[in-house]
Enzyme design. Structure first.
Site, PDB file in Angstrom:
ATOM      1  N   ASP A  52      74.617   1.410  48.050  1.00 12.19           N
ATOM      2  CA  ASP A  52      75.690   1.784  48.980  1.00 12.19           C
ATOM      3  C   ASP A  52      76.996   1.075  48.650  1.00 12.19           C
ATOM      4  OD1 ASP A  52      74.146   3.425  50.560  1.00 12.19           O
ATOM      5  OD2 ASP A  52      73.607   1.850  51.982  1.00 12.19           O
ATOM      6  N   TYR A 110      65.039  -6.125  45.898  1.00 13.02           N
ATOM      7  CA  TYR A 110      66.338  -6.416  46.501  1.00 13.02           C
ATOM      8  C   TYR A 110      66.280  -7.813  47.104  1.00 13.02           C
ATOM      9  CZ  TYR A 110      68.327  -1.667  46.356  1.00 13.02           C
ATOM     10  OH  TYR A 110      68.858  -0.478  45.961  1.00 13.02           O
TER      11      TYR A 110
END
Lengths: 258, 258
Positions: A52, A110
């Protein structure tokens, strides 16, 4: 046509995410433009995931096909003068023709960086998520364990994803650090839209005592997004590592490995 | 009038250094404007030193006099919405009327951050100095020891300073780290113009084998600036810490101390 994989890192602050889009500067578009200028032909770059806007990457993998005669290992140095200072290609290698940076991916990690203290640190602006409340890493870590396993993560996904199944396998979910600085680490076979940031937001709610870690299993059963924590902001999130399926061994010489 | 000391940090990248000047954005001017807006009167802020354009500060001290009724310890929170994200005041305290952030200073510490590797790291852009050559920290550290002591540092100062004497006392000069990442630490009673960056540049020349650490004593005797190393770039340099003369004890509550 050669298939070349790039190992790269980027500071996501100035980009509208990975994926090329109209009227917005993205990491993919910036890299594709540099590759086109280097190879003399339009290039389609396949990234390992769609980060994003504002999300960072430490070891991101992308691949592209080219008949350019430049050897793969020369790409990092040749791309350097063509790229802005917030994107770096640290290694490149030639890979099998069927490797696809996204579809051949077996596992991704992540990390989400948090810090706390009496005032925000200018050096961590847009690089970690600040909270004025001391972090309870023990509480976060024991709650994090509830996310491990093969489960339906629909309560931890934002609307807008286009996936057939919301079942994912989280191999590892941990929080480490102290009351001033903590890192949440999530390794999974795949991530739903905003899943890493919603898990981070949920663990932050647990740290603040706004949510009980013991309620997390119930969130899975109930499946309602609104019961989980808020989506933590993008700037704390870093794509940290990628593993590929058997038979797709990427050996980046000179870099730190993928 | 109260005399208030602020403990602050800033990312120097967007500033033309500390000191207020015409037609350029500086840290002092940005803080003075915020203080004027908070107290309703023009404020003169005295900084502990004039950092150059692009140089950072981790624990910088500045003081100002005011008759504003806001208690000193409220200033950090009150200034936060008035300051950009690259400057933060982490603590404040009331001090004796004769404390002057610069003239009352007994000792300062600068650190210089270096890193090496096959390619620059986007996350360290403008935050550390990059060199493609592995760092020889042992060589740098043994050469660094030559800078300790009370000496005439004129060979390690840029023209343009306006000081009466070029004699300074360096209490400590060390290099620590490994071949990928190193920090040079210099503590002194004062620094001549560009002195910390010239010492860093000289130690970097030693690391690369372009200069012999054994030649450093001769540079002091000779005194010629052109024989020392080049001035290392500003973005590796951080003002790290300040100590005040006896009788000027600063006790910043809430912060990390000066």
């Amino acid at each position: 046509m050669k298939n070349i994989a790039l190992l790269l890192s980027y500071v996501g602050t100035s980009y509208h995410g990975w994926q090329r889009q109209e009227n917005a500067v993205t990491v993919q578009a910036t890299l594709e433009d540099a590759l086109a200028s280097l190879t003399g032909k339009a290039v389609t770059l396949h990234g390992c995931g769609r980060t994003d806007a504002g999300v960072h990457a430490l070891r991101y993998v992308a691949n592209f096909k080219t008949d350019c005669s430049v050897p793969a290992e020369r790409f990092p140095a040749a791309l350097r003068p063509l790229l802005p200072n917030d994107i770096a290609v640290s290694a490149a290698c030639e890979v099998g023709e069927d490797l696809h940076a996204r579809f051949s991916c077996a596992k991704k990690e992540y990390i989400y960086k948090l810090y706390a203290g009496p005032s925000p640190d200018p050096f961590l602006y847009r690089r970690a998520h600040y909270t004025p409340y001391p972090l309870d890493v023990e509480l976060m870590d024991s709650a994090a364990a509830c996310f491990a396993g093969t489960r339906d993560f629909r309560a931890f996904a934002a609307a807008g994803g286009s996936v057939r199944s919301t079942v994912r396998t989280v191999y590892e979910c941990h929080a480490e650090g102290d009351e001033k600085s903590a890192t949440i680490r999530i390794t999974a076979d795949g991530f739903l839209y905003n899943m890493a940031r919603i898990i981070a937001g949920t663990l932050l709610a647990v740290s603040r005592g706004k949510m009980d870690g013991g309620d997390i299993p119930g969130l899975f059963e109930n499946g309602a997004r609104e019961n989980a924590g808020v989506t933590a902001p993008p700037w704390g999130l870093y794509l940290n590592r990628i593993w590929y399926k058997d038979g797709h061994d990427l050996t980046f010489s000179g870099g730190d490995g993928a």
